[in-house]
Design a protein around this motif. Structure first.
Motif, PDB file in Angstrom:
ATOM      1  N   MET A 232      -4.650   1.400  13.911  1.00 32.30           N
ATOM      2  CA  MET A 232      -4.401   1.189  12.496  1.00 32.30           C
ATOM      3  C   MET A 232      -2.945   1.525  12.172  1.00 32.30           C
ATOM      4  SD  MET A 232      -6.986   0.049  11.007  1.00 32.30           S
ATOM      5  CE  MET A 232      -8.713  -0.152  11.141  1.00 32.30           C
ATOM      6  N   ALA A 233      -2.386   0.818  11.200  1.00 29.09           N
ATOM      7  CA  ALA A 233      -0.987   1.008  10.838  1.00 29.09           C
ATOM      8  C   ALA A 233      -0.867   1.248   9.335  1.00 29.09           C
ATOM      9  CB  ALA A 233      -0.180  -0.217  11.232  1.00 29.09           C
ATOM     10  N   ASN A 234       0.059   2.124   8.957  1.00 26.75           N
ATOM     11  CA  ASN A 234       0.273   2.365   7.539  1.00 26.75           C
ATOM     12  C   ASN A 234       1.161   1.268   6.946  1.00 26.75           C
ATOM     13  OD1 ASN A 234       2.997   2.997   8.026  1.00 26.75           O
ATOM     14  ND2 ASN A 234       2.610   5.186   8.099  1.00 26.75           N
ATOM     15  N   VAL A 235       1.434   1.361   5.650  1.00 23.34           N
ATOM     16  CA  VAL A 235       2.193   0.327   4.940  1.00 23.34           C
ATOM     17  C   VAL A 235       3.585   0.149   5.544  1.00 23.34           C
ATOM     18  CG1 VAL A 235       3.240  -0.275   2.719  1.00 23.34           C
ATOM     19  CG2 VAL A 235       0.892   0.583   2.791  1.00 23.34           C
TER      20      VAL A 235
ATOM     21  N   ILE B 280       4.829   0.917   8.532  1.00 25.09           N
ATOM     22  CA  ILE B 280       4.787   0.340   9.882  1.00 25.09           C
ATOM     23  C   ILE B 280       4.426  -1.140   9.808  1.00 25.09           C
ATOM     24  CG2 ILE B 280       3.507   0.367  12.071  1.00 25.09           C
ATOM     25  CD1 ILE B 280       3.350   3.451  11.713  1.00 25.09           C
ATOM     26  N   SER B 281       3.474  -1.482   8.962  1.00 23.20           N
ATOM     27  CA  SER B 281       3.064  -2.882   8.814  1.00 23.20           C
ATOM     28  C   SER B 281       4.211  -3.746   8.309  1.00 23.20           C
ATOM     29  CB  SER B 281       1.872  -2.984   7.864  1.00 23.20           C
ATOM     30  OG  SER B 281       0.739  -2.345   8.413  1.00 23.20           O
ATOM     31  N   LEU B 282       4.955  -3.249   7.332  1.00 22.53           N
ATOM     32  CA  LEU B 282       6.092  -4.009   6.801  1.00 22.53           C
ATOM     33  C   LEU B 282       7.178  -4.200   7.861  1.00 22.53           C
ATOM     34  CD1 LEU B 282       6.332  -2.528   3.218  1.00 22.53           C
ATOM     35  CD2 LEU B 282       5.625  -4.847   3.842  1.00 22.53           C
ATOM     36  N   LYS B 283       7.457  -3.144   8.626  1.00 23.08           N
ATOM     37  CA  LYS B 283       8.452  -3.260   9.698  1.00 23.08           C
ATOM     38  C   LYS B 283       8.013  -4.305  10.712  1.00 23.08           C
ATOM     39  CE  LYS B 283      10.430   1.359   9.473  1.00 23.08           C
ATOM     40  NZ  LYS B 283      10.537   2.670  10.120  1.00 23.08           N
ATOM     41  N   GLU B 284       6.739  -4.300  11.047  1.00 19.97           N
ATOM     42  CA  GLU B 284       6.232  -5.255  12.026  1.00 19.97           C
ATOM     43  C   GLU B 284       6.319  -6.687  11.498  1.00 19.97           C
ATOM     44  OE1 GLU B 284       2.493  -5.929  15.039  1.00 19.97           O
ATOM     45  OE2 GLU B 284       2.521  -4.158  13.762  1.00 19.97           O
ATOM     46  N   ILE B 285       5.975  -6.880  10.233  1.00 23.28           N
ATOM     47  CA  ILE B 285       6.084  -8.211   9.630  1.00 23.28           C
ATOM     48  C   ILE B 285       7.523  -8.707   9.699  1.00 23.28           C
ATOM     49  CG2 ILE B 285       5.972  -9.499   7.460  1.00 23.28           C
ATOM     50  CD1 ILE B 285       3.618  -7.634   6.683  1.00 23.28           C
TER      51      ILE B 285
ATOM     52  N   LEU C  48      -4.395 -12.020   1.176  1.00 15.87           N
ATOM     53  CA  LEU C  48      -5.279 -10.983   0.649  1.00 15.87           C
ATOM     54  C   LEU C  48      -5.835 -10.151   1.792  1.00 15.87           C
ATOM     55  CD1 LEU C  48      -5.091 -13.022  -1.735  1.00 15.87           C
ATOM     56  CD2 LEU C  48      -7.284 -12.084  -2.438  1.00 15.87           C
ATOM     57  N   VAL C  49      -5.823  -8.837   1.611  1.00 21.47           N
ATOM     58  CA  VAL C  49      -6.320  -7.912   2.628  1.00 21.47           C
ATOM     59  C   VAL C  49      -7.832  -7.835   2.472  1.00 21.47           C
ATOM     60  CG1 VAL C  49      -6.239  -5.541   3.486  1.00 21.47           C
ATOM     61  CG2 VAL C  49      -4.151  -6.639   2.652  1.00 21.47           C
ATOM     62  N   GLN C  50      -8.556  -8.121   3.552  1.00 17.71           N
ATOM     63  CA  GLN C  50     -10.011  -8.207   3.500  1.00 17.71           C
ATOM     64  C   GLN C  50     -10.732  -6.950   3.981  1.00 17.71           C
ATOM     65  OE1 GLN C  50     -11.407 -10.743   2.005  1.00 17.71           O
ATOM     66  NE2 GLN C  50      -9.525 -11.911   1.817  1.00 17.71           N
ATOM     67  N   SER C  51     -10.017  -6.014   4.597  1.00 13.10           N
ATOM     68  CA  SER C  51     -10.689  -4.822   5.127  1.00 13.10           C
ATOM     69  C   SER C  51     -11.216  -3.946   3.989  1.00 13.10           C
ATOM     70  CB  SER C  51      -9.737  -4.009   6.002  1.00 13.10           C
ATOM     71  OG  SER C  51      -8.743  -3.400   5.211  1.00 13.10           O
TER      72      SER C  51
ATOM     73  N   ARG D 187      -3.092 -10.866  11.747  1.00 12.08           N
ATOM     74  CA  ARG D 187      -3.196  -9.756  12.695  1.00 12.08           C
ATOM     75  C   ARG D 187      -2.798  -8.438  12.010  1.00 12.08           C
ATOM     76  NH1 ARG D 187       0.234  -7.172  15.395  1.00 12.08           N
ATOM     77  NH2 ARG D 187       1.939  -8.637  15.077  1.00 12.08           N
ATOM     78  N   ILE D 188      -1.700  -8.449  11.302  1.00 15.67           N
ATOM     79  CA  ILE D 188      -1.198  -7.238  10.651  1.00 15.67           C
ATOM     80  C   ILE D 188      -2.148  -6.791   9.545  1.00 15.67           C
ATOM     81  CG2 ILE D 188       0.670  -6.360   9.171  1.00 15.67           C
ATOM     82  CD1 ILE D 188       2.550  -8.120  11.014  1.00 15.67           C
TER      83      ILE D 188
END
Length: 124
Positions: free
Chosen positions: A1-4, A6-11, A86-89, A117-118
């Motif tokens: 799992m990744a926080n906001v 980390i997710s933004l950096k990956e995007i 939209l985030v579905q989790s 994926r992200i």
């Protein structure tokens, strides 16, 4: 799992042609995090405006009696793509990921794949 963050950096590093990205709470219109953007792309304003886009689409689907959930919304401009995912989790209910791509330098199909994926890994 990744926080906001980390997710933004990956995007921003994996989506070719990325100009800016945000994770947004569409119940309030507030960005939980942003990366990129600039003077020509105010991600805070975009977060609030795209919240209205999602709300309008959800209302329209309800009025039409459409079942199912929105995966993403694409807005195509002359020089950019704007993707709203939209985030579905369970943990991401009420959130969306917003990504702006330079149209000339991006691969839209790959960007959608990366966002999916992200989104699956995002933990708030």
């Amino acid at each position: 799992m990744a926080n906001v963050e980390i997710s933004l950096k990956e995007i921003m590093t994996t989506a070719e042609g990325a100009v800016g990205a945000a994770v947004v709470d569409y119940t309030s219109g507030m960005a939980l995090g942003t990366m990129g953007g600039g003077k020509d792309l105010d991600l805070g304003v975009a977060a609030a405006g795209n919240t209205d886009v999602i709300r309008a689409k959800v209302r329209t689907m309800e009025h039409l009696g459409l079942k199912g959930e929105i995966e993403d919304i694409l807005i195509t401009l002359g020089s950019q793509y704007h993707l709203i995912r939209l985030v579905q989790s369970r943990q991401g209910t009420g959130l969306f990921i917003y990504l702006v791509l330079d149209r000339a330098r991006s691969n839209l199909a790959m960007a959608r794949h990366q966002l999916k994926r992200i989104e699956a890994e995002l933990e708030v």
